[in-house]
Motif scaffolding. Structure first.
Motif, PDB file in Angstrom:
ATOM      1  N   HIS A  64      16.433  42.797   8.600  1.00 12.83           N
ATOM      2  CA  HIS A  64      15.585  42.969   9.781  1.00 12.83           C
ATOM      3  C   HIS A  64      15.142  44.434   9.891  1.00 12.83           C
ATOM      4  O   HIS A  64      14.001  44.726  10.211  1.00 12.83           O
ATOM      5  N   HIS A  65      16.063  45.357   9.662  1.00 11.54           N
ATOM      6  CA  HIS A  65      15.748  46.788   9.709  1.00 11.54           C
ATOM      7  C   HIS A  65      15.660  47.339   8.284  1.00 11.54           C
ATOM      8  O   HIS A  65      16.679  47.511   7.621  1.00 11.54           O
ATOM      9  N   HIS A  98      10.525  43.059  10.456  1.00 11.91           N
ATOM     10  CA  HIS A  98      10.942  43.560  11.766  1.00 11.91           C
ATOM     11  C   HIS A  98      10.440  42.636  12.880  1.00 11.91           C
ATOM     12  O   HIS A  98      11.041  41.582  13.115  1.00 11.91           O
ATOM     13  N   GLY A 175      17.839  43.084  20.308  1.00 14.21           N
ATOM     14  CA  GLY A 175      17.723  44.465  19.824  1.00 14.21           C
ATOM     15  C   GLY A 175      17.464  45.482  20.916  1.00 14.21           C
ATOM     16  O   GLY A 175      18.039  45.423  22.003  1.00 14.21           O
ATOM     17  N   HIS A 217      22.752  45.878  20.121  1.00 13.48           N
ATOM     18  CA  HIS A 217      21.542  45.758  19.291  1.00 13.48           C
ATOM     19  C   HIS A 217      21.872  44.939  18.037  1.00 13.48           C
ATOM     20  O   HIS A 217      21.244  43.920  17.758  1.00 13.48           O
ATOM     21  N   GLU A 221      21.108  40.775  16.916  1.00 11.87           N
ATOM     22  CA  GLU A 221      20.138  40.619  15.819  1.00 11.87           C
ATOM     23  C   GLU A 221      20.791  40.181  14.512  1.00 11.87           C
ATOM     24  O   GLU A 221      20.249  40.401  13.437  1.00 11.87           O
TER      25      GLU A 221
HETATM   26 ZN    ZN Z   1      16.449  45.897  15.911  1.00 17.54          ZN
END
Ligand code: ZN
Length: 249
Positions: A64-65, A98, A175, A217, A221
């Motif tokens: 995701h990041h 993202h 997040g 966060h 996520e």
């Molecule tokens: Zn995030």
């Protein structure tokens, strides 16, 4: 075995990446070998995740990041060089998604978090419609909702209680979505669930009576990337493993 190119094309369509204004590039961020047999998913392309993927002999990582964000100065030095060096030395592809990964109606972070909390969205709110909102089907009180969140995420949320009203509508956005609180309030929620909190939300909760739950966060996520990666693995007949790298933030 699947062609990296095919996976990339499939994900671009599945997650509708062209439809988002984002803070970093969505898709293939670091190019590795052209064929993928083992896929690892994780929340963040940290050095620990990359090392674990090397250990697992992965051909690709889906996170995701990713590594590249607006505001970076473009230099590949220090910790960022270390991460990229490890990926390239082992021919590992890095796929990062993202906002498209937050938003996907079934596999995304918001949908997957909702599923774990017994929440189903019947509307969206906020910038790029990233916020989810739906009826409070199971828990009508804040303390019951807090317990459900704690059980689902194995982590105690920070709760700003609002005015103690019964919960009819619940909004959520995974997040660092504390900035969506006002939009959630405008959308008519009685409680808002996200990952992080900042100073202004405490006052907004007091002054509007809407409860705010900061649940982590990372913790909020954890579910989108493995859901998308499992879908890719099934579709292309490749192996997949989610690797959790603990993060208290
Ligand atoms: Zn995030």
């Amino acid at each position: 075995m699947a062609a990296r190119k095919e996976i990339e094309l499939h994900l671009a369509t599945l997650l509708a990446v062209d439809g988002f204004e984002d803070y970093g590039p969505n898709g293939l961020q670091v190019e590795g070998r052209p064929e993928v047999t083992r896929l690892v998913s994780g929340v963040t392309a940290s050095r620990a995740l990359i090392d674990a993927a090397i250990e697992a002999e992965a051909d690709a990582i889906l996170v995701h990041h990713g590594l590249f964000w607006r505001g970076q100065d473009g230099r590949l030095t220090g910790w960022l060089a270390e991460r990229v060096r490890r990926l390239m030395a082992h021919g590992i592809n890095l796929f990062a998604y993202h906002l498209p990964l937050d938003a996907h109606a079934e596999l995304g972070n918001n949908a997957q978090l909702g599923a774990r909390l017994g929440l189903v969205a019947d509307a969206r709110f906020g910038e790029q419609e990233l916020g989810f909102v739906g009826p409070a089907v199971h828990e009508k009180t804040l303390s019951a909702l807090t317990q459900r969140v704690q059980a689902a995420l194995q982590r105690e949320p920070l709760v700003l209680p609002g005015d103690g009203r019964p919960l009819r509508r619940i909004g959520w956005c995974t997040g660092g979505a504390q900035g969506y609180f006002e939009a959630a309030i405008a959308a008519g929620v009685d409680a808002f669930i996200t990952g992080e909190v900042s100073e202004p939300q405490a006052h907004l909760a007091r002054e509007t009576g809407v409860a705010f739950l900061a649940c982590g966060h990372h913790a909020t996520e954890r579910f989108g990337a493995p859901a998308v990666a499992a879908h890719v693995a099934e579709r292309f007949g490749i192996e997949h493993r989610f690797i959790e790298i603990d993060n208290p933030a």
